[in-house]
Motif scaffolding. Structure first.
Motif, short mmCIF file in Angstrom:
data_model
loop_
_atom_site.label_atom_id
_atom_site.label_comp_id
_atom_site.label_asym_id
_atom_site.label_seq_id
_atom_site.Cartn_x
_atom_site.Cartn_y
_atom_site.Cartn_z
N LEU B 351 0.82 -1.21 0.00
CA LEU B 351 0.00 0.00 0.00
C LEU B 351 0.86 1.26 0.00
CD1 LEU B 351 -2.70 1.50 0.31
CD2 LEU B 351 -2.53 1.14 2.76
N HIS B 352 1.76 1.37 0.96
CA HIS B 352 2.57 2.58 1.06
C HIS B 352 3.56 2.69 -0.09
CE1 HIS B 352 1.02 3.87 4.98
NE2 HIS B 352 0.82 2.58 5.17
N SER B 353 4.06 1.54 -0.55
CA SER B 353 5.03 1.58 -1.64
C SER B 353 4.39 2.07 -2.94
CB SER B 353 5.65 0.19 -1.87
OG SER B 353 6.34 -0.23 -0.72
N VAL B 354 3.17 1.63 -3.19
CA VAL B 354 2.48 2.11 -4.39
C VAL B 354 2.22 3.61 -4.28
CG1 VAL B 354 0.33 2.01 -5.70
CG2 VAL B 354 1.46 -0.09 -5.01
N ALA B 355 1.79 4.04 -3.10
CA ALA B 355 1.51 5.46 -2.90
C ALA B 355 2.77 6.28 -3.15
CB ALA B 355 0.98 5.71 -1.48
N VAL B 356 3.90 5.81 -2.65
CA VAL B 356 5.16 6.52 -2.87
C VAL B 356 5.57 6.42 -4.34
CG1 VAL B 356 7.64 6.51 -2.36
CG2 VAL B 356 5.97 6.27 -0.50
N GLY B 357 5.49 5.23 -4.88
CA GLY B 357 5.89 5.01 -6.27
C GLY B 357 5.13 5.91 -7.23
N ASN B 358 3.85 6.17 -6.94
CA ASN B 358 3.05 7.04 -7.81
C ASN B 358 3.65 8.44 -7.93
OD1 ASN B 358 1.16 5.14 -8.39
ND2 ASN B 358 -0.31 5.81 -6.84
N CYS B 359 4.37 8.87 -6.90
CA CYS B 359 4.88 10.24 -6.88
C CYS B 359 6.33 10.35 -7.32
CB CYS B 359 4.79 10.81 -5.46
SG CYS B 359 3.16 10.73 -4.72
N LEU B 360 7.00 9.24 -7.59
CA LEU B 360 8.44 9.28 -7.87
C LEU B 360 8.74 9.58 -9.33
CD1 LEU B 360 9.86 6.18 -5.99
CD2 LEU B 360 10.19 8.57 -5.39
N PRO B 361 9.73 10.46 -9.58
CA PRO B 361 10.26 10.58 -10.94
C PRO B 361 10.97 9.28 -11.31
CG PRO B 361 11.08 12.36 -9.50
CD PRO B 361 10.39 11.36 -8.64
N SER B 362 11.10 9.02 -12.61
CA SER B 362 11.70 7.76 -13.03
C SER B 362 13.20 7.73 -12.77
CB SER B 362 11.42 7.51 -14.52
OG SER B 362 12.01 8.52 -15.31
N THR B 363 13.76 8.83 -12.33
CA THR B 363 15.20 8.90 -12.11
C THR B 363 15.62 8.54 -10.68
OG1 THR B 363 14.79 11.25 -11.80
CG2 THR B 363 15.69 10.57 -13.92
N THR B 364 14.66 8.31 -9.79
CA THR B 364 15.00 7.97 -8.41
C THR B 364 15.28 6.47 -8.29
OG1 THR B 364 13.45 9.68 -7.73
CG2 THR B 364 14.21 8.16 -6.02
N LYS B 365 16.37 6.11 -7.63
CA LYS B 365 16.67 4.69 -7.44
C LYS B 365 15.72 4.08 -6.43
CE LYS B 365 21.51 4.73 -8.75
NZ LYS B 365 22.92 4.68 -8.34
N THR B 366 15.29 2.85 -6.71
CA THR B 366 14.38 2.21 -5.75
C THR B 366 14.83 0.79 -5.45
OG1 THR B 366 12.92 1.45 -7.51
CG2 THR B 366 12.35 3.52 -6.48
N VAL B 367 14.63 0.39 -4.21
CA VAL B 367 14.91 -0.97 -3.77
C VAL B 367 13.61 -1.48 -3.18
CG1 VAL B 367 16.25 -2.42 -2.20
CG2 VAL B 367 17.27 -0.36 -3.20
#
Lengths: 427, 427, 427, 427
Positions: B351-367
């Protein structure tokens, strides 16, 4: 045991599992029970009645037991009115507030049992005395200053649902099993202790392993357990052995590949080449003797006389000459291993674990570890009476297990033990 | 770069992804390319042609690169006849045997390209010279002594399937992506290094955490990372914070429960009680200041000024006064965190990861780490250009990550560093 | 094609997959391209440049194509200023508002490209002309009446992330693959059409089936497909065949059990007894000829001369006399089936599907259906160029597929066809 | 009931769950019991003893019941020697052969109970009379002509494992739960019948639905159920409603997209645009009244006065004006729905289902459907006493359910019913 209370339980308490859970709770929590009266309903419509005294060494344990019994519908034989305390502020409950279950509930108020309205779990239970007393639940953020909140469990009676007298069709009767999510590390520690105990008692440890054990980098840890004498038999497939042998054959350079994995297809060529080399040597034992294979799980199995069965499968490459390609013959060999085992570790393989599980008596302890919950569930359903299931990454489980098993060993030595552990002198 | 060869590639090589894979392989393996000619098909039916020189510092690297290009259909510009070596024994292949792909393949024999029959991957490639030469695959255990087995890759041409010119209906065009199963530990180590680098460069580390982090016993490790200055913002929910606070509020006795978990429902009462106590104190920060909360993730976040957002959800108990219950308001707060982040760790929460992912630019690294493969897949699909996904147990991931991050730190100090790490002096 | 526009794309557009996606988009959407200029970067640091004219039969298709190209970074060769329309009300956007991607973006305003701030996907793009023009994203509920909202795509340039020039360590380069969640039924319908086409063209349909096909009640539907001539070969295991035969042997009484499943262990006795009876008869074909087996998948396979391979496994009961217990021998038989197949349906079995997949050329179409996403992913990774994966319940997939295949057949007949379908006359 | 036998059971039969399973088996199979004697062990070490007469209407049912009791350790009170029949051929067992469990077992031979060696499940039980009689298991393919094979269950005693008296550490006590894999369709049929019954009795049906219901194409079927009066309340989120409204707003053209899904990102623009349009209209009800929304689930909910709660979440776009964004307020609204429900269908949503499950009394029937087994397990663990869990594709479940519910309705009408079904007259 100096602390004791008497409780009563009634209803369809045997076939609904209530008595099983009550007796179990007393034993699990370290208490003791003395059944004073037990009237078993003589036919399916008749209810049963049980009165028993429950004892424990200290009042805290007794409270914990009574809490569990209460949740399963038991009532003290001398119930008193519910204890009510005014909420000190909005959204704040008194210290020992009663937290509701989701089962139908009654409270004893003014010597009368009143039904609690709006049943819902994990709520506060409010009693409103005026105007024909009422009782109902409130979620925390609805609690208002001054609300009379039930505390403790005295004067509260829970009625867990009973098994329907006639079949429920598609609807299964759920017993509300408590599925405790245990912290991973403490469970692994308990498995490590069990492994050490079985080995120290001269028992037989069987390991069933899939190729993911090697892929995930856990091969070294498993090899250490074999070397230290904690594995008596190994049941695996052609893939497991080939991956392990490949790591040994390609020495340190392969070590680099495990880090970088740049050339997976080149890796597959290594796979075929490994099999070809073992065929040329005449088998794994010959390859160890010839110094071709010098480390790894299979190497340690040869060196430590571990009873090894490699069963073939239709997805094998090769296979290795050691692989038993006939399914019936392989099954017979696995059967012998399974019948000798006192504890079985099933590591990241559904196929081999099911094959082993099919041959196991229900009295053999089993540990099943897989990243896929469905695999773990399927294996635990096979009917071992004592089983541990863990949904976790095999690449971290085996190293952690090995660390706990082997540190226990050193710990013992450090304390001044004579190194009585089997094979400890070898290394 | 002193080692170099020239290769040719032709066909629908752009839209089938062939050129992308070829250029990528050269760069991934540390080589270099020089395009000598590139004729792009000007319309969808026209084929393209590329000739390029590939270089590397050493011949081993060049071989690795040529191997990858070969698998994607490249051919040396001066192909020679296939190298054939007789199999030394039944089921034994010569050292450098060619291992087949599953794509249509040809061999150059007597200056003519012959189609290979019975295409199948991971086989040996046999050439039968007599009677109009034939070429076909053989699995390892069908190889017979004396079979002429192809070795190396010269004189062999692979034709990977090309994208159909018209849509394939339900059938998607697969590009044969190489899904390397990486050993868990080495991946965690790389994430740890990344985390250290971002922090040392003054970058922003955002952690998105679900309650499983606490349930699985990984809370202590996360608290250590916060304490050591490796977390700049925390995005979580009411449940995460409450579980963490509960551990702190019930001190060491709760520690026992985490081991034994005897009273899960009693545990839930602790949960409600914890919320009630934080409400009484006036919030988490006040509870820390009053000395009610003395350890854990939330404690460290307050002490280290970590920007924390607790978003409410319809399944919350309580909630805590710090929880932002309005979804729009919470989303806006999360948006601010996400826009500031340089790297985001998504730990066991969909839930929280999708909410955060929705706001991220494609240039941010994610794990993204979760025990459920579907969760990891869903999050990686969101479109970060640089992402790591791990399907593993959060209860072992976070402690291992913390160990690698913090041991790296000590290592650095041991080497004589000046302790330039942020906050290293504070503790 | 009468509608046409010219676009430009530049950057590391080959190795980042940009050109592959652009060419693919044009073809997928039914358009056509004409490359006017393509300068390929001659080494890894050099950027490439492409200018192409894109055409379509109608302006709607052209718009759809341009939209996809735009999302991948293409710009019209004659860009004009961004079109701005004032928001008609708070939280309301104009009809053709531009919906942002999560990639870095620029807008052309007053003939200058300005960077868009606060990049986030699925937002509106607002331009603020005063004070040195600014552009930024706004989520829907932050839009205010009068905000100047970008519409259409002209004057907007997207810069998708490019492949890092040096390896990203643990971080994989994601290409933002569009994972379309397709409605289940329409995908099944397409598979049904493919199945009909292959059969009508005299091609070979191979079915790989696990026991879940029978457990889930889908056996009847599969038997119907066999009976109607849509299955040329069947690859399965001892368990699949035994479950199917058991249903036939126990006739209607077993039918009841499939409904109620009251006696699962009694069911297992039936299982063993079934094997014993087939052994007594001398095999499945003999049991069909003797009238012992009168329905089901195996019955239809015998009656319709379907090439059947039952491969043994170490978890088998029995096995049946028809089961090939030697893994190498079974693998060879499966290999023959796989090489003959034009399309393969893999139904709820990982073991057999992997064994078959290992032998398949990349040119064979495959359909893989399993309730477990990991199984589907693993099988699609094997490298068929044209594949369909469905995560769904096999118990509903097979009946739906059979319905679509067979209704199509009837439909054809109804239209006046001469029943040219193979074997249609037999039934 | 004219057929009756008397059995004895002893040991720790209450806390090991034996009596629960025995009583349950009698009732499940339609029999009846009469407890003649029940001595309950008065403390944890004392064993219990039960003797009861079991009756059934016919001998077949009685046999089925005795079989289940036997598997749980019951013995006839007048046991006779085991029945032995010679195997008619190699690998062939006599018709009524006894199929073993994996529990310790004894056979009565020459009036003495002998332990069975090599315990393993699903085997034949062989008695070797010569040389001090021995008994052991044999797998089917080891059976030799002439082996004396036990038949029926008389003279055989099974000893299922008992609950350890002291805690087993990590090892949980497994009760060998029978997890019947039910054919999907028959379960859906039973749920359909339940739904019809609840509705006909004037009860309340609550549907909890996730966006996958719409994505998978099941929206039409759900809309039909609403239209036909089978849904009293709907609990969902902003995403569910928006996807459903989008289908309606874009009419048939959107229908095409559901088939082809060519422009997923364009699709997302539709999503935002849909929300913008509903905001402009002033909400869903207004949009229905204005004729903007003319079909779909939300349309039917407005038209049929279904009590609808749309709860907000941090991953929402928009949101719609109808969405309750405050989590506490939304939870309260959901609570009201949950308390009124007689049956709850949880369709492909974990978040909303947990929120609803938290508020449900244990007496409410629940049906939980999800493609992810972990979701189903988690929801069933919440403690409804009567629950159905199905791991299946929602895209096929809802249409099949609707078909069964609505065909049942027509069937009834056909038989001459008066159409008493609520709202049946409307359509």
């Amino acid at each position: 045991m100096s602390h004791s209370r008497t409780v009563e339980i009634e209803g369809h308490i045997i076939d609904s599992g209530t008595m099983q859970r009550c007796f179990g709770a007393v034993m699990d929590l370290g208490g003791s029970f003395d059944v004073e009266q037990f009237d078993v309903g003589t036919h399916e419509e008749a209810e049963s009645y049980c009165r028993m005294a429950v004892s424990a060494d200290d009042s805290e344990t007794l409270q914990a037991i009574l809490h569990e019994l209460h949740q399963n519908g038991a009532v003290l034989d001398d119930p008193t009115d519910v204890d009510l305390v005014a909420a000190p502020a909005d959204k704040v409950v008194p210290p020992d507030f009663y937290s509701t279950t989701n089962h139908p509930t009654e409270v004893l108020y003014d010597d009368e049992w009143i039904d609690v309205e709006r049943i819902e779990m994990d709520c506060a239970l409010i009693v409103e005395p005026e105007g024909g007393p009422r009782a109902y639940t409130k979620v925390l953020n609805a609690v208002e200053e001054g609300d009379l909140v039930a505390t403790d469990e005295s004067g509260i009676r829970v009625n867990p649902p009973e098994r329907p007298r006639s079949g429920g069709g598609a609807f299964g009767f759920m017993q509300g099993g408590v599925s405790s999510e245990r912290p991973s590390e403490s469970t692994i520690r308990e498995v490590a202790e069990e492994l050490r105990e079985v080995t120290e008692d001269g028992g037989n440890v069987m390991v069933v392993a899939g190729p993911a054990v090697i892929h995930s980098g856990a091969g070294d840890a498993l090899a250490k357990l074999v070397e230290a004498g904690y594995v008596d038999s190994l049941s695996a497939g052609n893939g497991f052995a080939t991956h392990d042998l490949e790591r040994s054959l390609y020495g340190t350079s392969l070590g680099m590949d495990v880090e970088t994995l740049e050339h997976p297809r080149k890796g597959h060529k290594h796979h075929i080449w490994t099999i070809s080399e073992i065929i040329r040597a005449g088998g794994i034992e010959a390859a160890v003797e010839d110094g071709i294979v010098t480390e790894g799980v299979m190497y340690q199995c040869v060196r430590n006389d571990v009873d090894t069965v490699l069963a073939g499968s239709i997805r094998d490459d090769g296979p290795l000459p050691d692989t038993v390609t006939d399914a019936v013959e392989a099954q017979d060999a696995i059967r012998e291993q399974a019948h000798d085992a006192d504890i079985v570790l099933m590591l990241a393989t559904l196929l081999h674990s099911v094959a082993v599980g099919n041959c196991l008596p229900s009295t053999t302890k089993t540990v099943c570890v897989d990243i896929n919950p469905a695999t773990v569930t399927q294996l635990l359903d096979r009917g071992s009476a004592q089983a541990v299931g863990m949904v976790t990454d095999i690449g971290t489980f085996v190293p952690t297990l090995a660390e706990f098993v082997l540190e226990g060993e050193e710990g013992e030595v450090a304390v001044g033990a004579d190194g009585g552990h089997p094979q400890a002198g070898d290394e």
